[in-house]
Every structure is written in C-alpha cells, then in structure tokens.
Design a protein around this motif. Structure first.
Motif, PDB file in Angstrom:
ATOM      1  N   ALA A 377       0.827  -1.206   0.000  1.00 49.68           N
ATOM      2  CA  ALA A 377       0.000   0.000   0.000  1.00 49.68           C
ATOM      3  C   ALA A 377       0.861   1.256   0.000  1.00 49.68           C
ATOM      4  N   THR A 378       1.977   1.226   0.740  1.00 46.38           N
ATOM      5  CA  THR A 378       2.864   2.385   0.808  1.00 46.38           C
ATOM      6  C   THR A 378       3.462   2.710  -0.558  1.00 46.38           C
ATOM      7  N   CYS A 379       3.748   1.657  -1.348  1.00 43.33           N
ATOM      8  CA  CYS A 379       4.359   1.869  -2.663  1.00 43.33           C
ATOM      9  C   CYS A 379       3.457   2.704  -3.558  1.00 43.33           C
ATOM     10  N   PHE A 380       2.172   2.456  -3.490  1.00 44.18           N
ATOM     11  CA  PHE A 380       1.254   3.210  -4.343  1.00 44.18           C
ATOM     12  C   PHE A 380       1.193   4.670  -3.909  1.00 44.18           C
ATOM     13  N   ARG A 381       1.327   4.908  -2.601  1.00 37.10           N
ATOM     14  CA  ARG A 381       1.268   6.284  -2.118  1.00 37.10           C
ATOM     15  C   ARG A 381       2.541   7.040  -2.446  1.00 37.10           C
ATOM     16  N   ALA A 382       3.673   6.309  -2.417  1.00 39.63           N
ATOM     17  CA  ALA A 382       4.968   6.967  -2.595  1.00 39.63           C
ATOM     18  C   ALA A 382       5.097   7.594  -3.977  1.00 39.63           C
TER      19      ALA A 382
ATOM     20  N   THR B  12      -3.991   2.182  12.035  1.00 40.31           N
ATOM     21  CA  THR B  12      -3.269   3.383  12.495  1.00 40.31           C
ATOM     22  C   THR B  12      -1.886   3.410  11.863  1.00 40.31           C
ATOM     23  N   TYR B  13      -1.404   4.595  11.637  1.00 43.92           N
ATOM     24  CA  TYR B  13      -0.036   4.791  11.167  1.00 43.92           C
ATOM     25  C   TYR B  13       0.688   5.655  12.165  1.00 43.92           C
ATOM     26  N   ARG B  14       1.921   5.336  12.414  1.00 45.08           N
ATOM     27  CA  ARG B  14       2.775   6.206  13.235  1.00 45.08           C
ATOM     28  C   ARG B  14       3.441   7.201  12.293  1.00 45.08           C
ATOM     29  N   LYS B  15       3.358   8.449  12.681  1.00 48.49           N
ATOM     30  CA  LYS B  15       4.075   9.457  11.897  1.00 48.49           C
ATOM     31  C   LYS B  15       4.869  10.273  12.885  1.00 48.49           C
ATOM     32  N   GLY B  16       6.092   9.839  13.142  1.00 47.78           N
ATOM     33  CA  GLY B  16       6.921  10.490  14.155  1.00 47.78           C
ATOM     34  C   GLY B  16       6.296  10.289  15.519  1.00 47.78           C
ATOM     35  N   THR B  19       0.180   9.581  15.977  1.00 45.80           N
ATOM     36  CA  THR B  19      -0.366   8.477  15.203  1.00 45.80           C
ATOM     37  C   THR B  19      -1.580   8.972  14.427  1.00 45.80           C
ATOM     38  N   ILE B  20      -1.686   8.454  13.185  1.00 44.52           N
ATOM     39  CA  ILE B  20      -2.841   8.785  12.359  1.00 44.52           C
ATOM     40  C   ILE B  20      -3.743   7.568  12.368  1.00 44.52           C
ATOM     41  N   LYS B  21      -5.030   7.808  12.396  1.00 39.45           N
ATOM     42  CA  LYS B  21      -5.958   6.689  12.429  1.00 39.45           C
ATOM     43  C   LYS B  21      -6.929   6.812  11.252  1.00 39.45           C
ATOM     44  N   PRO B  22      -6.520   6.342  10.065  1.00 43.92           N
ATOM     45  CA  PRO B  22      -7.385   6.476   8.878  1.00 43.92           C
ATOM     46  C   PRO B  22      -8.659   5.649   8.996  1.00 43.92           C
ATOM     47  N   LEU B  23      -8.613   4.568   9.770  1.00 44.07           N
ATOM     48  CA  LEU B  23      -9.827   3.776   9.997  1.00 44.07           C
ATOM     49  C   LEU B  23      -9.987   3.578  11.496  1.00 44.07           C
ATOM     50  N   GLY B  40     -16.688  10.292   0.422  1.00 51.56           N
ATOM     51  CA  GLY B  40     -16.150  10.942   1.607  1.00 51.56           C
ATOM     52  C   GLY B  40     -15.026  11.874   1.220  1.00 51.56           C
ATOM     53  N   PRO B  41     -14.752  12.824   2.102  1.00 49.89           N
ATOM     54  CA  PRO B  41     -13.685  13.781   1.800  1.00 49.89           C
ATOM     55  C   PRO B  41     -12.338  13.084   1.680  1.00 49.89           C
ATOM     56  N   SER B  42     -11.439  13.758   1.019  1.00 43.31           N
ATOM     57  CA  SER B  42     -10.127  13.153   0.839  1.00 43.31           C
ATOM     58  C   SER B  42      -9.437  13.027   2.190  1.00 43.31           C
ATOM     59  N   GLY B  43      -8.795  11.929   2.412  1.00 43.25           N
ATOM     60  CA  GLY B  43      -8.151  11.657   3.692  1.00 43.25           C
ATOM     61  C   GLY B  43      -9.076  10.999   4.692  1.00 43.25           C
ATOM     62  N   SER B  44     -10.302  10.617   4.261  1.00 40.25           N
ATOM     63  CA  SER B  44     -11.248  10.050   5.214  1.00 40.25           C
ATOM     64  C   SER B  44     -11.061   8.539   5.397  1.00 40.25           C
ATOM     65  N   GLY B  45     -10.139   7.926   4.636  1.00 32.38           N
ATOM     66  CA  GLY B  45      -9.848   6.501   4.849  1.00 32.38           C
ATOM     67  C   GLY B  45     -10.435   5.580   3.814  1.00 32.38           C
ATOM     68  N   LYS B  46     -10.913   6.110   2.695  1.00 30.98           N
ATOM     69  CA  LYS B  46     -11.558   5.267   1.669  1.00 30.98           C
ATOM     70  C   LYS B  46     -10.557   4.272   1.069  1.00 30.98           C
ATOM     71  N   THR B  47      -9.398   4.805   0.635  1.00 28.20           N
ATOM     72  CA  THR B  47      -8.388   3.927   0.028  1.00 28.20           C
ATOM     73  C   THR B  47      -7.881   2.912   1.043  1.00 28.20           C
ATOM     74  N   THR B  48      -7.709   3.396   2.286  1.00 24.65           N
ATOM     75  CA  THR B  48      -7.241   2.492   3.332  1.00 24.65           C
ATOM     76  C   THR B  48      -8.200   1.310   3.499  1.00 24.65           C
ATOM     77  N   LEU B  49      -9.499   1.599   3.531  1.00 25.52           N
ATOM     78  CA  LEU B  49     -10.492   0.533   3.679  1.00 25.52           C
ATOM     79  C   LEU B  49     -10.447  -0.421   2.478  1.00 25.52           C
TER      80      LEU B  49
HETATM   81  N1  LIG Z   1       1.234   4.575   4.750  1.00 24.40           N
HETATM   82  C1  LIG Z   1       0.745   5.651   5.380  1.00 24.40           C
HETATM   83  N2  LIG Z   1       1.491   6.334   6.259  1.00 24.40           N
HETATM   84  C2  LIG Z   1       1.016   7.417   6.886  1.00 24.40           C
HETATM   85  N3  LIG Z   1      -0.200   7.887   6.706  1.00 24.40           N
HETATM   86  C3  LIG Z   1      -1.000   7.268   5.844  1.00 24.40           C
HETATM   87  C4  LIG Z   1      -0.577   6.113   5.123  1.00 24.40           C
HETATM   88  N4  LIG Z   1      -1.592   5.688   4.349  1.00 24.40           N
HETATM   89  C5  LIG Z   1      -2.620   6.562   4.567  1.00 24.40           C
HETATM   90  N5  LIG Z   1      -2.268   7.491   5.449  1.00 24.40           N
HETATM   91  C6  LIG Z   1      -3.101   8.564   5.941  1.00 24.40           C
HETATM   92  O1  LIG Z   1      -4.346   8.023   6.243  1.00 24.40           O
HETATM   93  C7  LIG Z   1      -5.362   8.934   5.918  1.00 24.40           C
HETATM   94  C8  LIG Z   1      -6.406   8.277   5.029  1.00 24.40           C
HETATM   95  O2  LIG Z   1      -5.840   8.032   3.759  1.00 24.40           O
HETATM   96  P1  LIG Z   1      -6.686   7.432   2.561  1.00 24.40           P
HETATM   97  O3  LIG Z   1      -7.260   6.151   2.980  1.00 24.40           O
HETATM   98  O4  LIG Z   1      -5.804   7.421   1.372  1.00 24.40           O
HETATM   99  O5  LIG Z   1      -7.825   8.498   2.342  1.00 24.40           O
HETATM  100  P2  LIG Z   1      -8.781   8.709   1.087  1.00 24.40           P
HETATM  101  O6  LIG Z   1      -8.548   7.590   0.146  1.00 24.40           O
HETATM  102  O7  LIG Z   1     -10.133   8.711   1.657  1.00 24.40           O
HETATM  103  O8  LIG Z   1      -8.421  10.019   0.530  1.00 24.40           O
HETATM  104  C9  LIG Z   1      -4.707  10.123   5.285  1.00 24.40           C
HETATM  105  O9  LIG Z   1      -4.562  11.117   6.257  1.00 24.40           O
HETATM  106  C10 LIG Z   1      -3.364   9.598   4.885  1.00 24.40           C
HETATM  107  O10 LIG Z   1      -2.413  10.619   4.896  1.00 24.40           O
END
Ligand SMILES: Nc1ncnc2c1ncn2[C@@H]1O[C@H](COP(=O)(O)OP(=O)(O)O)[C@@H](O)[C@H]1O
Ligand SMILES: [Mg+2]
Lengths: 383, 242
Positions: A377-382, B12-16, B19-23, B40-49
């Motif tokens: 998943a990270t690769c696609f974001r990078a 959740t993702y750790r960013k330094g 922590t970010i919690k996309p879902l 949903g708005p961008s960054g709401s976790g759609k791609t993550t799900l």
């Molecule tokens: N690998 C990752 N590392 C850090 N943060 C991430 C990573 N993947 C997603 N995020 C963060 O998770 C949140 C949700 O991302 P995403 O699912 O792509 O949203 P959407 O597709 O709804 O725009 C965003 O704030 C994004 O920056």
C-alpha cells in the motif's frame, strides 16, 4: 529458480528495457572479456611452469646463463649424460631465437639430430601435415609447431625466414606442450652451420628421465659430472627452467590476477547498479504485481533471474569474444625463446558463464530482498 | 452471513510522535453480489479501507472476515495467494505495466495459475473481448487512450474470475464518455457476472450506479443509504449467486 511460465515475462523486461540492457551487457562483456583473457594468461603460465607429477624432462644448460642464446655447451657431453642412471634419452639442442627478448612474435629454431627428433617433442605430439621422412630428406627442412605455422600462415612446401635462417616447411606438428608451439625443428648440423659455421656446439641438452621421482637426483648428478669441466652446467626440470628464464614476465602476469578480480567486482557493480536502478524504477510495478497476487518471494526471484540474465548475456559475449580472439590470433608470450602460450578453451568459457551466473545472483539478491519486503500500500502512495 | 464483514476494523499509522488513524473501529457488512459506493472527503480513509478489503494491507486491529475467513490473520504469502484467487483491483491511474502489451498485462495474474498455455490464452482473450478491446491486444499502454487503458486494467482484474472487485476512483482520471463506458462495464460485471463490487468515488453521479452508498468521515461511517431503485435487483443477484 522460477517456473518456466514466468521466463517470457523476465525476458521481455530485459528485451524491452533495451538501452539499460545494452549498456549493462556492454559493460559486463568488457569486464568478462578482460577476465577471461587474464585467466587464459594465468593458465598459460601455470601450464608452462608449474611442475606436474608426470614431468620427466630436464634441461641442461651452461651455468650462469639465463638466455639460451648465450649458453654454449660442447656436444660431446652427450654420451656422458646418457650413461647416468635413470636417463632414458638425451638430445643435444641448438636453440636460435629470432628475438631474444620478451615478444609476441617469436620463432625458436631448435636444431636436433635427425634420429633423436622423436625424443624431443611432447609425448602426445603428432605430425598433422607433411611427414617425418620429408623432414629427414632435406637438409634445410623444418617441422613447425602449429601455433607458429598458423600465425605466419605457413604450410608444407613453403619457405620462410627468421633470425637470418631460411628453412623449408616439411611438416606441421600438434602438441600439448607449450614449448612445441612457436618452434621450428630443424636439423642440428644445419643450424650449427648456419649460425656457428662449424659443428660441435649446442645450447642445451634435453634429458628424459625414466621416473619423475628421479628428476632432482639426475639433475644433481649431471651438474656434479661437469662441475670441474671447462663448461659447467646447470640442470633443471624443463618447467623450472621456463619459470626461471621467464621470471620477470611471470611475475608481471601473476600481478594481472588482481586485475581479474577487479573485473569481477566491476561485473558485480554493473549488474548491481542496473538492477538497483530498475528496481527503484519499478517499485510501483512490483506493488502492482503483488496486488495481482504475486508473493514477495516470487518477485524477488523474478528480479534475481533478470540480474542473472543480464550477467549471463554479458558474460557470454565477453567470454566468447575473448576465446575467439585468443584462438584466432594464437598469441603467446615468449621470453628467450621459451613460450608461454595464452590458452583458452571451452572449459574457460563455462567457468566464465558460471561466474556470471553467480555474480548475477549476488548482484540481484539485495534489491530482490528489498523489493520482496516492501509493503504494497505504501508503494502506491509513494509514487 | 455477509460476504465481507468488518468488525471494529482499525488502521493506524505512526508518523513520528503522532499516530494517524485512517480507519477507526469500523463495522461494515457487504453482501455478496452488491455494488457499494464509498464516498467521503479526501483523507477520510476510503483507500485504506479498500486496501484492507483487497488484502494489500494489514489492519492494526479488528477482524476482516471474507467468505468466512479472517484475512487479518493470514501471513503475507498466504494473503498473496488469497488475493490471486479472490480479488481484482482497479486503480484510478490504471497501473498497467508499461513494457507489456494489453494482452500481456491481462495475462500477468493468470501466470500464477498452473493451467495450460492454451487455456490461459483463452481466458485472456475472453477477458479482453468482454471489455471490448480484443482488437487492441498487441497495443502497449502508451498506445491506448485513458479509457482503453482502464478497460484493460478491468480485464486484468477479472481474468482470474475473482468474486470481489474493488475500484479506487476508477473514472477519476477519465473524460465523460470514457467514464460512462467504464461505469457501464463495471455495472455489467456486477449485474451479469455477479461480482461484488466496492468502488470509491468523489462523484455523486458515478455513485448512482451503485445500489448502496456509504460516506466515510475521519475513518468512521457517516450513514448508509441503500438506493431503493437497485435494492430489488441486488436481492435477485444474491439469490442467483448463492
Ligand atoms: N502509509 C501511510 N502512512 C502514513 N499515513 C497514511 C498512510 N496511508 C494513509 N495514510 C493517511 O491516512 C489517511 C487516510 O488516507 P486514505 O485512505 O488514502 O484516504 P482517502 O482515500 O479517503 O483520501 C490520510 O490522512 C493519509 O495521509
Ligand atoms: Mg484515496
């Protein structure tokens, strides 16, 4: 490695990233060309100088003379040498070299008595064109080593000149012995007359011993025999003789060993660089493959295979090129009339390819492992 | 039991330091044969799900049961094999391999399956003609329009006949006519072949193709609107598939 059905995919990657492939293969080929050429030289030295258990030949020459040109021994030593226990035959040889320096185009005349010719050439030597009788019939006849004949383009019936001596080609011999390669065997008396204007002086005696184990002992006996004579002798095994006479050059060639290793490092770096770059380029592509269900391990194997293909392509071109050059030009180094042939055969080609495969695997391993472990998943974001 | 069941699904993702919690403890059921739109708005976790459901990412906690199997518990290599059998992924930017032709791109997932060359060829040809691109099989991606590239990508996603298709803004980069063609194609895959389809979109009009739309916000579901017009059809498809 990988299943057969993935091979077209790997080959397409190699073929369709053409510029990268060409540059990498060209670099690898150059390095492998050098490597194989260097190996060939090393092997030539080893064959000409390293004693093997089967060695039975001694060379008797004038004490304190390194260049055979300057060794002078009376021919009448012969019966005394032959009487020594363990000696099966001894041949008085007059050596005349057209160029008593390190050189690539050397003709070494060896004057030998007619009836003793068979004792001087290597065990497996054969007259492949012309005949021994033809040689015996003419006083100016010569039997040429195949390397010399090929290099000068000579065949039976030709005349040739070297070192101020004109000779008639009566035959060509093939032999496994390095010292039979750049040689023209002529009649001893003919050579003596041409160079000394008189008979009776030879350069050396080639002595065959019945048992390799007796080599040292017989050599010591010969030197002891002439210790008090007007012309004292030094006797060594033929290979030790070569090793001594050509010492400087052998040292030089020995040094090229490091160049050979350098070439291998260059191959590793070239393939490694190409693969690292292309893996970085294809981070997303590998993520796509993983999404489609390719496991990290499979992707790693695909990458290693690609590295191996690049290595082998370059290795094949380079090694075959080196082999062809060596075969076609029949180069050999000569010092003081002694030859160190550069020898390359298919075995060397196979060794080169094996090394190319190994280096390909090594070069591909680290980028392959990295690619295999990368989270998708990270690769696609990078990117 | 629903085909896809998310229970307290969290990523959740750790960013330094932070922590970010996309879902965030998300519960969701997706019925077999349904067509779900995620908005949903961008960054709401759609791609993550979507990535979690497609098995290309691991949840931090919670369970994700698909066809009775909790894929959150599968190892990386098992998950790869699972993806190969169960999901097709359609990306916004097509993600075709540039040095491979349309045919070769579609063939890629089939290489994982030990079937004969001939059978593989037939499957790839069928998938390409299903998306209407049989005549473009030897074209490279750079020789295709965006819409055609996306249809090749769809052929690649369905060639192994997976039960689930996920699509992340599949028309996000296309002009109107191409977008329409892609949506028609996806709808057919859902209705005629019974694929369970989960699609992320920003566009309300595109979402109308689905029979259910969910809104994500900060990693949580906002509402669940089942579109009445399509609900009957969903039931039929489900009945036929089960
Ligand atoms: N690998 C990752 N590392 C850090 N943060 C991430 C990573 N993947 C997603 N995020 C963060 O998770 C949140 C949700 O991302 P995403 O699912 O792509 O949203 P959407 O597709 O709804 O725009 C965003 O704030 C994004 O920056
Ligand atoms: Mg997104």
């Amino acid at each position: 490695m990988i299943s057969l059905r993935y091979w077209p995919f790997v080959l397409k990657q190699v073929w369709r990233h053409r510029v990268r492939t060409l540059l990498t293969v060209a670099g690898v080929a150059t390095a492998m060309y050098l490597f194989v050429a260097i190996q060939a030289m090393q092997r030539g030295v080893a064959e000409a100088t390293e004693a093997s258990a089967a060695d039975t030949t001694l060379v008797v020459y004038r004490e304190d003379r390194f260049c055979p040109f300057t060794s002078r021994l009376p021919e009448y030593y012969l019966p005394q040498i032959e009487r020594i226990d363990g000696v099966t035959s001894a041949v008085p040889v007059r050596v005349v070299v057209n160029n008593c320096r390190a050189s690539l185009d050397v003709v070494t005349f060896r004057g030998v008595p007619d009836e003793r010719f068979a004792d001087t050439i290597g065990r497996d030597a054969n007259i492949t064109s012309g005949t021994l009788e033809g040689w015996q019939r003419r006083s100016d006849a010569a039997l040429l080593g195949e390397t010399l004949a090929a290099r000068r383009g000579l065949k039976v019936g030709d005349q040739f000149d070297a070192a101020g001596i004109t000779a008639y080609v009566a035959g060509i011999i093939t032999s496994d012995q390095p010292q039979d390669q750049n040689v023209a065997y002529v009649h001893l008396d003919y050579l003596q007359q041409q160079t000394d204007k008189k008979l009776g002086t030879v350069t050396q005696f080639n002595v065959k011993v019945d048992d390799p184990a007796k080599l040292e002992q017989v050599a010591a006996e010969i030197d002891a025999l002439f210790d008090a004579a007007e012309q004292p002798t030094t006797t060594r095994s033929e290979k030790a003789f070569v090793a001594q006479v050509a010492g400087d050059m052998i040292e030089l060639i020995g040094f090229t060993r490091y160049l050979g290793w350098g070439c291998l490092i260059a191959v590793l770096a070239l393939v490694g660089n190409a693969i690292v770059l292309s893996v970085q380029d294809r981070i997303k592509e590998h993520a796509i493959l993983q999404t489609l269900g390719y496991s990290g391990a499979l992707i790693g194997r695909l990458i290693v295979t690609e590295a191996v293909v690049l290595g082998v392509l370059g290795g094949l071109v380079g090694a075959a090129g080196a082999l062809a050059t060596i075969r076609l030009t029949r180069v050999s180094f000569s010092v003081d009339g002694l030859s160190i042939p550069i020898d390359a055969d298919l075995h060397l080609l196979a060794t080169g390819l094996l090394i190319a495969v190994t280096l390909g695997v090594l070069a591909g391993l680290v980028p392959a492992i990295q690619a295999a472990r990368r989270p998708i998943a990270t690769c696609f974001r990078a990117v | 039991m629903a085909l896809i069941e998310c229970r307290q699904l969290t990523k959740t993702y750790r960013k330094g330091e932070s922590t970010i919690k996309p879902l965030d403890r998300l519960d969701l059921d997706v019925e077999q044969g349904s067509f779900l739109a995620l908005m949903g708005p961008s960054g709401s976790g759609k791609t993550t799900l979507l990535n979690l459901i497609a098995g290309i990412d691991h949840p931090t906690s919670g369970s994700l049961t698909i066809d009775g199997q909790n894929i959150a518990k599968l190892s990386r290599s098992k998950l790869a094999a699972w993806r190969s059998d169960n999901v097709g992924y359609v990306f916004q930017l097509y993600n075709l391999v540039p040095v491979l032709t349309a045919y070769e791109n579609v063939e890629l997932p089939m290489l994982l399956h030990p079937i004969s060359r001939k059978e593989r060829h037939e499957r790839v040809a069928t998938a390409l003609s299903l998306v209407g691109l049989a005549d473009r099989h030897d074209h490279y991606p750079r020789q295709l329009s965006g819409g055609q590239e996306q249809r090749v990508a769809i052929a690649r996603a369905i060639v192994t006949d997976p039960a689930i298709l996920v699509a992340d803004e599949p028309t996000g980069d296309l002009d109107k006519p191409s977008a329409l063609a892609v949506m028609d194609l996806l709808t057919r895959l859902n209705q005629e072949l019974g694929k369970t389809l989960i699609m992320v979109t920003h566009d309300a009009q595109t979402a109308e193709y689905a029979n259910r739309t969910l809104h994500l916000d900060k990693g949580r579901l906002a509402d669940d609107s089942v579109q009445a017009a399509f609900s009957g059809e969903t039931a039929t498809t489900q009945g036929a598939a089960s």
